[in-house]
Design a protein around this motif. Structure first.
Motif, mmCIF file in Angstrom:
data_model
loop_
_atom_site.group_PDB
_atom_site.id
_atom_site.type_symbol
_atom_site.label_atom_id
_atom_site.label_comp_id
_atom_site.label_asym_id
_atom_site.label_seq_id
_atom_site.Cartn_x
_atom_site.Cartn_y
_atom_site.Cartn_z
ATOM 1 N N GLU A 11 11.476 55.183 -70.581
ATOM 2 C CA GLU A 11 12.094 54.417 -69.500
ATOM 3 C C GLU A 11 12.539 55.321 -68.357
ATOM 4 O O GLU A 11 12.430 54.955 -67.180
ATOM 5 N N ILE A 12 13.045 56.523 -68.694
ATOM 6 C CA ILE A 12 13.487 57.465 -67.665
ATOM 7 C C ILE A 12 12.291 57.968 -66.856
ATOM 8 O O ILE A 12 12.327 58.037 -65.615
ATOM 9 N N ILE A 13 11.207 58.330 -67.556
ATOM 10 C CA ILE A 13 9.998 58.792 -66.869
ATOM 11 C C ILE A 13 9.469 57.703 -65.937
ATOM 12 O O ILE A 13 9.106 57.963 -64.783
ATOM 13 N N GLU A 14 9.458 56.473 -66.435
ATOM 14 C CA GLU A 14 8.936 55.367 -65.630
ATOM 15 C C GLU A 14 9.785 55.148 -64.381
ATOM 16 O O GLU A 14 9.257 54.918 -63.284
ATOM 17 N N ASN A 15 11.102 55.230 -64.527
ATOM 18 C CA ASN A 15 11.987 55.039 -63.381
ATOM 19 C C ASN A 15 11.819 56.146 -62.344
ATOM 20 O O ASN A 15 11.924 55.904 -61.136
ATOM 21 N N ILE A 16 11.566 57.360 -62.797
ATOM 22 C CA ILE A 16 11.321 58.470 -61.864
ATOM 23 C C ILE A 16 10.012 58.251 -61.116
ATOM 24 O O ILE A 16 9.937 58.390 -59.890
ATOM 25 N N LEU A 17 8.968 57.883 -61.847
ATOM 26 C CA LEU A 17 7.660 57.671 -61.227
ATOM 27 C C LEU A 17 7.686 56.519 -60.225
ATOM 28 O O LEU A 17 6.979 56.549 -59.212
ATOM 29 N N LEU A 18 8.505 55.515 -60.494
ATOM 30 C CA LEU A 18 8.574 54.368 -59.604
ATOM 31 C C LEU A 18 9.020 54.743 -58.195
ATOM 32 O O LEU A 18 8.706 54.054 -57.225
ATOM 33 N N ARG A 19 9.734 55.831 -58.067
ATOM 34 C CA ARG A 19 10.298 56.240 -56.777
ATOM 35 C C ARG A 19 9.395 57.208 -56.014
ATOM 36 O O ARG A 19 9.778 57.692 -54.949
ATOM 37 N N LEU A 20 8.220 57.490 -56.554
ATOM 38 C CA LEU A 20 7.303 58.421 -55.908
ATOM 39 C C LEU A 20 6.308 57.671 -55.020
ATOM 40 O O LEU A 20 5.955 56.525 -55.295
ATOM 41 N N PRO A 21 5.821 58.301 -53.954
ATOM 42 C CA PRO A 21 4.821 57.653 -53.097
ATOM 43 C C PRO A 21 3.477 57.538 -53.799
ATOM 44 O O PRO A 21 3.192 58.268 -54.763
ATOM 45 N N ALA A 22 2.654 56.632 -53.294
ATOM 46 C CA ALA A 22 1.356 56.362 -53.915
ATOM 47 C C ALA A 22 0.490 57.608 -53.972
ATOM 48 O O ALA A 22 -0.211 57.852 -54.965
ATOM 49 N N LYS A 23 0.521 58.414 -52.913
ATOM 50 C CA LYS A 23 -0.304 59.619 -52.870
ATOM 51 C C LYS A 23 0.037 60.571 -54.010
ATOM 52 O O LYS A 23 -0.845 61.169 -54.641
ATOM 53 N N SER A 24 1.323 60.719 -54.318
ATOM 54 C CA SER A 24 1.745 61.586 -55.424
ATOM 55 C C SER A 24 1.356 60.995 -56.764
ATOM 56 O O SER A 24 0.924 61.719 -57.674
ATOM 57 N N LEU A 25 1.500 59.689 -56.903
ATOM 58 C CA LEU A 25 1.172 59.049 -58.179
ATOM 59 C C LEU A 25 -0.300 59.217 -58.532
ATOM 60 O O LEU A 25 -0.642 59.398 -59.708
ATOM 61 N N LEU A 26 -1.170 59.157 -57.537
ATOM 62 C CA LEU A 26 -2.593 59.348 -57.816
ATOM 63 C C LEU A 26 -2.866 60.749 -58.357
ATOM 64 O O LEU A 26 -3.710 60.931 -59.234
ATOM 65 N N ARG A 27 -2.150 61.743 -57.834
ATOM 66 C CA ARG A 27 -2.301 63.116 -58.344
ATOM 67 C C ARG A 27 -1.704 63.244 -59.742
ATOM 68 O O ARG A 27 -2.282 63.896 -60.619
ATOM 69 N N PHE A 28 -0.562 62.612 -59.975
ATOM 70 C CA PHE A 28 0.140 62.769 -61.239
ATOM 71 C C PHE A 28 -0.536 62.038 -62.396
ATOM 72 O O PHE A 28 -0.173 62.246 -63.561
ATOM 73 N N LYS A 29 -1.527 61.194 -62.097
ATOM 74 C CA LYS A 29 -2.277 60.556 -63.184
ATOM 75 C C LYS A 29 -3.010 61.593 -64.016
ATOM 76 O O LYS A 29 -3.321 61.366 -65.188
ATOM 77 N N ALA A 30 -3.273 62.782 -63.406
ATOM 78 C CA ALA A 30 -3.986 63.845 -64.121
ATOM 79 C C ALA A 30 -3.053 64.755 -64.915
ATOM 80 O O ALA A 30 -3.518 65.665 -65.606
ATOM 81 N N VAL A 31 -1.743 64.538 -64.844
ATOM 82 C CA VAL A 31 -0.790 65.401 -65.551
ATOM 83 C C VAL A 31 -0.954 65.280 -67.055
ATOM 84 O O VAL A 31 -1.003 66.276 -67.785
ATOM 85 N N ASN A 36 -0.956 58.927 -67.111
ATOM 86 C CA ASN A 36 -2.046 58.111 -66.590
ATOM 87 C C ASN A 36 -1.927 56.669 -67.081
ATOM 88 O O ASN A 36 -2.149 55.720 -66.325
ATOM 89 N N THR A 37 -1.550 56.507 -68.359
ATOM 90 C CA THR A 37 -1.393 55.166 -68.920
ATOM 91 C C THR A 37 -0.286 54.400 -68.217
ATOM 92 O O THR A 37 -0.435 53.216 -67.889
ATOM 93 N N VAL A 38 0.830 55.088 -67.964
ATOM 94 C CA VAL A 38 1.963 54.442 -67.297
ATOM 95 C C VAL A 38 1.594 54.036 -65.877
ATOM 96 O O VAL A 38 1.815 52.896 -65.456
ATOM 97 N N ILE A 39 1.020 54.960 -65.115
ATOM 98 C CA ILE A 39 0.743 54.716 -63.699
ATOM 99 C C ILE A 39 -0.346 53.662 -63.515
ATOM 100 O O ILE A 39 -0.322 52.895 -62.551
ATOM 101 N N ALA A 40 -1.304 53.613 -64.448
ATOM 102 C CA ALA A 40 -2.399 52.647 -64.338
ATOM 103 C C ALA A 40 -2.011 51.257 -64.825
ATOM 104 O O ALA A 40 -2.758 50.294 -64.588
ATOM 105 N N ASP A 41 -0.861 51.135 -65.477
ATOM 106 C CA ASP A 41 -0.439 49.848 -66.032
ATOM 107 C C ASP A 41 -0.142 48.869 -64.896
ATOM 108 O O ASP A 41 0.650 49.177 -63.993
ATOM 109 N N PRO A 42 -0.747 47.674 -64.903
ATOM 110 C CA PRO A 42 -0.489 46.695 -63.834
ATOM 111 C C PRO A 42 0.980 46.317 -63.694
ATOM 112 O O PRO A 42 1.436 46.002 -62.587
#
Length: 362
Positions: A11-31, A36-42
């Motif tokens: 839940e903490i990781i998800e809340n942190i990711l929610l506050r990041l811009p789209a450009k960063s999230l696309l890069r962080f899918k490769a972390v 990747n599962t969290v960020i790709a989840d609809p």
């Protein structure tokens, strides 16, 4: 070395990711696979859209008449350019927008594109015939998350389902003596997307009677929505629809051209009650030229359009007057399009939401 984020609750990781811009999230899918599962989840994608809307206070806009296309932030009499976006659709007219995705078309009005400027992702669509006089809408079914394109032309309308990746054509089944959505107030056939539905104002040939109709994506039908009582007058010609503060709004000036009253509808597709949001005094312009864009605090930003000059103004309610924005390098642009930083793209059918995810969405 172990991933330091593995010690944090999901839940903490998800809340942190929610506050990041789209450009960063696309890069962080490769972390990692888990990221990747969290960020790709609809479900995460929809929560990120809500977070983006909330944090930006709905005052980010694209200025489509300049290339590369600037993303600007409208503040208190100031315009700040945040970034510039290159696009192969730069010369395509924008038709409507929803959840960070824009519907565009080329000059044939047969070829359309769904484009997300945050991620630069796009999808081309082909319609079976040219439809330059149609009305256009985008919406997302709030019950299923299916994203839909709506083209309403004369007695029929077409619906593209991103889940099914196909068009269906339906006959309008509601009672109306008008020929279709080709008869509209002003020169704008863009549907206003709010709460998952698309809304249009249209009138008869003489513009003496107005109806507010909407496309309900839950059953793919057009329906009528009652107008505020003061606007429901059959002689009320000058009425427009817009989204403000995440709600459907209509505004008009009645018999007094120096005042424009903005009404707001309650949230939800099924909500039909209205209340006055703001009354703008000492307007000093035709209502045709008056286009409210957003609020900055208690002040409202207005785009004043004219044949020779287009300008951004801010209305100060306490002083009942307008002030012009400071000079900027953006230039004279066409109607500014709301910009939502979003990783959303409506190509994947979302999986059913779990109990925890449904709770997180509330």
């Amino acid at each position: 070395m172990a991933d330091s984020t593995s010690y944090l609750p999901p839940e903490i990781i998800e809340n942190i990711l929610l506050r990041l811009p789209a450009k960063s999230l696309l890069r962080f899918k490769a972390v990692s696979k888990s990221w990747n599962t969290v960020i790709a989840d609809p479900v995460f994608v929809q929560n990120h859209i809500r977070q983006s809307k909330h944090s930006n206070s709905d005052n980010l806009f694209l200025c489509p008449n300049t290339y590369p296309i600037p993303v600007v932030k409208l503040g208190d009499k100031k315009i700040q350019t945040l970034q510039r976006i290159e696009s192969r659709y730069a010369r395509w007219p924008e038709l409507c927008f929803c959840d960070g995705v824009i519907l565009l078309t080329d000059t044939t009005y047969m070829r359309f594109a769904l484009w997300n400027p945050s991620t630069r992702t796009s999808k081309n669509l082909w319609h079976k015939y040219s439809c330059p006089d149609a009305a256009f809408g985008l919406c997302r079914d709030p019950a299923t998350d299916d994203f839909k394109v709506v083209i309403a032309d004369l007695d029929y309308y077409s619906v593209y389902s991103c889940w099914n990746k196909s068009w269906i054509m339906l006959k309008k089944k509601y009672d109306t003596k008008y020929t279709g959505l080709g008869v509209k107030i002003g020169n704008n056939n863009m549907g206003v997307c709010v709460d998952g539905a698309s809304y249009w104002l249209w009138s008869n040939d003489n513009a003496t009677q107005i109806e507010l109709v909407y496309f309900d994506p839950r059953d793919d039908e057009f329906k009528n929505l009652h107008m505020p009582e003061n606007i429901a007058d059959a002689n009320q010609k000058f009425t427009y629809a817009v989204e403000l503060k995440g709600c459907l709004c209509v505004y008009y000036n009645g018999m007094d051209e120096s005042r424009i009253q903005i009404w707001t509808k309650e949230k939800g597709i099924d909500g039909h009650s209205w209340k006055v949001l703001i009354t703008v005094e000492n307007v000093g312009m035709s209502i045709w030229a008056f286009q409210p864009l957003c609020f900055v605090g208690d002040k409202i930003v207005v785009w004043k359009r004219g044949l020779l000059r287009r300008v951004l103004l801010v209305y100060i309610p306490s002083e009942k007057r307008f002030e012009e924005f400071e000079k900027n390098t953006v230039g004279i642009f066409d109607y500014p399009i709301p910009y939502i930083d979003s990783i959303f793209f409506p190509t994947e059918k979302p999986r059913p939401k779990t109990k925890r995810e449904r709770k997180f969405l509330q």
